[in-house]
Design a protein around this motif. Sequence first.
Motif, PDB file in Angstrom:
ATOM      1  N   GLY A  85      51.202  15.226  88.808  1.00  0.00           N
ATOM      2  CA  GLY A  85      52.393  15.763  88.178  1.00  0.00           C
ATOM      3  C   GLY A  85      53.048  16.928  88.883  1.00  0.00           C
ATOM      4  N   HIS A  86      52.845  17.067  90.173  1.00  0.00           N
ATOM      5  CA  HIS A  86      53.449  18.184  90.905  1.00  0.00           C
ATOM      6  C   HIS A  86      54.966  18.185  90.730  1.00  0.00           C
ATOM      7  N   GLY A  87      55.501  19.303  90.319  1.00  0.00           N
ATOM      8  CA  GLY A  87      56.937  19.447  90.151  1.00  0.00           C
ATOM      9  C   GLY A  87      57.478  18.970  88.825  1.00  0.00           C
ATOM     10  N   VAL A  88      56.594  18.522  87.929  1.00  0.00           N
ATOM     11  CA  VAL A  88      57.037  18.036  86.619  1.00  0.00           C
ATOM     12  C   VAL A  88      56.445  18.909  85.518  1.00  0.00           C
ATOM     13  N   GLU A  89      57.288  19.344  84.611  1.00  0.00           N
ATOM     14  CA  GLU A  89      56.851  20.112  83.439  1.00  0.00           C
ATOM     15  C   GLU A  89      56.461  19.121  82.336  1.00  0.00           C
ATOM     16  N   VAL A  90      55.207  19.195  81.882  1.00  0.00           N
ATOM     17  CA  VAL A  90      54.682  18.236  80.902  1.00  0.00           C
ATOM     18  C   VAL A  90      54.334  18.952  79.609  1.00  0.00           C
ATOM     19  N   ASP A  91      54.793  18.404  78.489  1.00  0.00           N
ATOM     20  CA  ASP A  91      54.365  18.921  77.188  1.00  0.00           C
ATOM     21  C   ASP A  91      54.095  17.753  76.252  1.00  0.00           C
ATOM     22  N   HIS A  92      53.543  18.051  75.088  1.00  0.00           N
ATOM     23  CA  HIS A  92      53.178  17.038  74.096  1.00  0.00           C
ATOM     24  C   HIS A  92      53.892  17.333  72.779  1.00  0.00           C
ATOM     25  N   MET A  93      54.169  16.276  72.029  1.00  0.00           N
ATOM     26  CA  MET A  93      54.830  16.446  70.736  1.00  0.00           C
ATOM     27  C   MET A  93      54.336  15.357  69.792  1.00  0.00           C
ATOM     28  N   LEU A  94      53.994  15.742  68.571  1.00  0.00           N
ATOM     29  CA  LEU A  94      53.602  14.757  67.569  1.00  0.00           C
ATOM     30  C   LEU A  94      54.804  13.889  67.212  1.00  0.00           C
ATOM     31  N   VAL A  95      54.550  12.625  66.908  1.00  0.00           N
ATOM     32  CA  VAL A  95      55.634  11.668  66.762  1.00  0.00           C
ATOM     33  C   VAL A  95      56.560  12.016  65.607  1.00  0.00           C
ATOM     34  N   ASP A  96      56.042  12.567  64.521  1.00  0.00           N
ATOM     35  CA  ASP A  96      56.920  12.899  63.405  1.00  0.00           C
ATOM     36  C   ASP A  96      57.888  14.019  63.773  1.00  0.00           C
ATOM     37  N   ARG A  97      57.378  15.014  64.511  1.00  0.00           N
ATOM     38  CA  ARG A  97      58.286  16.061  64.976  1.00  0.00           C
ATOM     39  C   ARG A  97      59.272  15.523  66.012  1.00  0.00           C
ATOM     40  N   ALA A  98      58.804  14.623  66.884  1.00  0.00           N
ATOM     41  CA  ALA A  98      59.688  14.050  67.895  1.00  0.00           C
ATOM     42  C   ALA A  98      60.851  13.303  67.257  1.00  0.00           C
ATOM     43  N   ALA A  99      60.578  12.603  66.152  1.00  0.00           N
ATOM     44  CA  ALA A  99      61.639  11.885  65.453  1.00  0.00           C
ATOM     45  C   ALA A  99      62.706  12.847  64.952  1.00  0.00           C
ATOM     46  N   MET A 100      62.274  13.997  64.443  1.00  0.00           N
ATOM     47  CA  MET A 100      63.221  14.996  63.963  1.00  0.00           C
ATOM     48  C   MET A 100      63.981  15.643  65.121  1.00  0.00           C
ATOM     49  N   GLU A 101      63.249  16.037  66.170  1.00  0.00           N
ATOM     50  CA  GLU A 101      63.872  16.726  67.296  1.00  0.00           C
ATOM     51  C   GLU A 101      64.862  15.826  68.027  1.00  0.00           C
ATOM     52  N   LEU A 102      64.598  14.530  68.027  1.00  0.00           N
ATOM     53  CA  LEU A 102      65.494  13.603  68.705  1.00  0.00           C
ATOM     54  C   LEU A 102      66.882  13.612  68.079  1.00  0.00           C
ATOM     55  N   MET A 103      66.954  13.882  66.791  1.00  0.00           N
ATOM     56  CA  MET A 103      68.249  13.960  66.116  1.00  0.00           C
ATOM     57  C   MET A 103      68.833  15.366  66.141  1.00  0.00           C
ATOM     58  N   LEU A 104      67.962  16.389  66.019  1.00  0.00           N
ATOM     59  CA  LEU A 104      68.453  17.762  65.925  1.00  0.00           C
ATOM     60  C   LEU A 104      68.761  18.390  67.284  1.00  0.00           C
ATOM     61  N   ASN A 105      67.986  18.030  68.297  1.00  0.00           N
ATOM     62  CA  ASN A 105      68.150  18.663  69.604  1.00  0.00           C
ATOM     63  C   ASN A 105      67.803  17.672  70.723  1.00  0.00           C
ATOM     64  N   PRO A 106      68.570  16.584  70.855  1.00  0.00           N
ATOM     65  CA  PRO A 106      68.207  15.538  71.823  1.00  0.00           C
ATOM     66  C   PRO A 106      68.301  15.977  73.275  1.00  0.00           C
ATOM     67  N   THR A 107      69.116  16.986  73.566  1.00  0.00           N
ATOM     68  CA  THR A 107      69.304  17.387  74.965  1.00  0.00           C
ATOM     69  C   THR A 107      68.082  18.108  75.534  1.00  0.00           C
ATOM     70  N   GLN A 108      67.105  18.451  74.704  1.00  0.00           N
ATOM     71  CA  GLN A 108      65.891  19.069  75.223  1.00  0.00           C
ATOM     72  C   GLN A 108      65.015  18.070  75.973  1.00  0.00           C
ATOM     73  N   PHE A 109      65.234  16.773  75.746  1.00  0.00           N
ATOM     74  CA  PHE A 109      64.363  15.757  76.317  1.00  0.00           C
ATOM     75  C   PHE A 109      64.916  15.219  77.634  1.00  0.00           C
ATOM     76  N   ASP A 110      64.004  14.926  78.540  1.00  0.00           N
ATOM     77  CA  ASP A 110      64.330  14.268  79.796  1.00  0.00           C
ATOM     78  C   ASP A 110      63.681  12.888  79.791  1.00  0.00           C
ATOM     79  N   VAL A 111      62.380  12.816  80.028  1.00  0.00           N
ATOM     80  CA  VAL A 111      61.625  11.573  79.880  1.00  0.00           C
ATOM     81  C   VAL A 111      60.733  11.705  78.654  1.00  0.00           C
ATOM     82  N   LEU A 112      60.839  10.749  77.758  1.00  0.00           N
ATOM     83  CA  LEU A 112      60.048  10.727  76.534  1.00  0.00           C
ATOM     84  C   LEU A 112      59.037   9.595  76.671  1.00  0.00           C
ATOM     85  N   LEU A 113      57.759   9.936  76.810  1.00  0.00           N
ATOM     86  CA  LEU A 113      56.695   8.967  77.059  1.00  0.00           C
ATOM     87  C   LEU A 113      55.984   8.633  75.753  1.00  0.00           C
TER      88      LEU A 113
END
Length: 378
Positions: free
Chosen positions: A221-249
């Motif tokens: 992962g050199h050069g990539v910022e990696v974080d984790h998010m629980l799926v229920d929070r991800a569902a909310m964040e995807l609607m409230l603040n979608p521009t925070q995401f780049d690649v969603l795995l």
Amino acid sequence: MTAAAQREAPPGAELKVAVLGGDGVGPEVTAAAMQVLEAAVRNESVTLSLTARPVGWKAVLEGGSPLPEATLQACLAADAVFLGAVGHPDAIGQPRDRLPETGLLGLRKALACWANLRPVRVPPSLVGVSASTPERVRGTDVMILRELGGGLYYGEPRGEKDGKAWNTMVYSEDEVQRIARLGLSLARGRHGRLTSVDKANVLEVSRLWRRVVDETAAEKGHGVEVDHMLVDRAAMELMLNPTQFDVLLTENLFGDILSDQAGALVGSLGALGSASLGDGTDLYEPVHGSAPDIAGKGVANPLGAMASVALMLPHTFRMEASAQRVESAYEAVLADGIRTVDVKEPGQEPVGTTAFTDAVLERIESTTESAAITEGVR
């Protein structure tokens, strides 16, 4: 990635595409997409070979199976497969081996597809039809990377008996590692951020998922910022603040749900395309379902099907310029206010599938002619 995805289509190459219209609006949007594909490669010194085959409920009615052997063999012999949609109300309650969705899952497995790319980008022209606010969605550009070969959809045992039903979510370290590596590679070529989605506070499978993602990121992962998010929070964040995401795995089920939810960001599931890649033949399909309630009415949005073509061109055939012409064409048409009913704004008169497709084809042809003139001047 497939072997085809690693090479550029040489001059004179035959581009073999198996075309599966499927059910509901599937044949309508598939016809539009194939017109766009033909226009995009017309001046590229290649030969396009399209082979149509039945799949889904249509195939069940014709021969009893949602994935006939002849269809499967045509897909295995092709460079790429395009699928419109599967599903029909009459299939409800049928045995599992007659369900259209069983045919789709079987096709993905037979083609060795394990990575599903679902890009979600909100162009300026569609900010006003988003289910969210313009301020929140403006600039949204997310690549949802869904693991496609494992999880609940394929896990065993599964069944129903004596008033109980059960499914099994299974992932191996190898399966998580390979999708994590792809996610890191995608992020490195984009904005350098990867968010891995799981339910590690409850599920053992998710705890393994998170651990392997961290181990893979530490190694690759050199050069990539990696974080984790629980799926229920991800569902909310995807609607409230979608521009925070780049690649969603995500794993299979979570990715299916989140990517459908992401359709609300652009105003319609009909606007999203997808690419399913792996170790065999690549599969392309719009994210939307078969929409039998509007089938045959000429109002289906072919944008997701066209977006899938725009993914096929670079990923399977390495025809980047052709893909860009397709994307530029349909975005220009949207900006001109030419919309199907699902993405129209107040005061706009909606057009049907054919009129939208004709407008896109006209744009592709005009940009192709302009490019040819420019090349001639050089």
